[in-house]
Motif scaffolding. Structure first.
Motif: not given
Length: 122
Positions: A108-115
């Motif tokens: 995949v091209l992108v991975e995102v984690d958040v708070i």
């Protein structure tokens, strides 16, 4: 509260977890529940990733507007302009703090984690 069955990944972890009024998500990628990659370019994959984040946050009665910190992993740092284009659509006013790093992402091209922040459910 943990979300163990939502958008199942390849490992032993929860998609999200609340601690007090903070919500932490695992890294979300542009995959559906059957693990199919959604989108072929950075803009489409970024949109799909944020849709997955919306689904995780919804389990905690939170929304994208509640995000305070974003960590972005990009397969190719040359994709930052395309990512930024979509990111600005999701966060036109309340811009969360953000870190972008280059990472190996296994297809995949992108991975995102958040708070994010939200009131706890009663």
């Amino acid at each position: 509260m943990n979300t163990q069955d939502l958008l199942p990944g390849g490992g032993h972890y929860s998609a999200g977890r609340r601690v007090g009024n903070l919500i932490f998500t695992a890294g979300q990628v542009p995959r559906d529940a059957d693990r199919n990659i959604l989108g072929e370019n950075i803009t489409d994959q970024t949109k799909a990733t944020f849709k997955n984040l919306e689904a995780v946050l919804a389990q905690f009665d939170a929304e994208l507007k509640d995000i305070i910190k974003v960590t972005v992993h990009l397969e190719n740092l040359s994709d930052v302009p395309g990512f930024n284009e979509v990111f600005a659509q999701f966060f036109p006013k309340n811009k969360p703090v953000r870190t972008v790093v280059g990472s190996r992402l296994n297809g995949v091209l992108v991975e995102v984690d958040v708070i994010a922040t939200s009131a706890e459910k009663e």
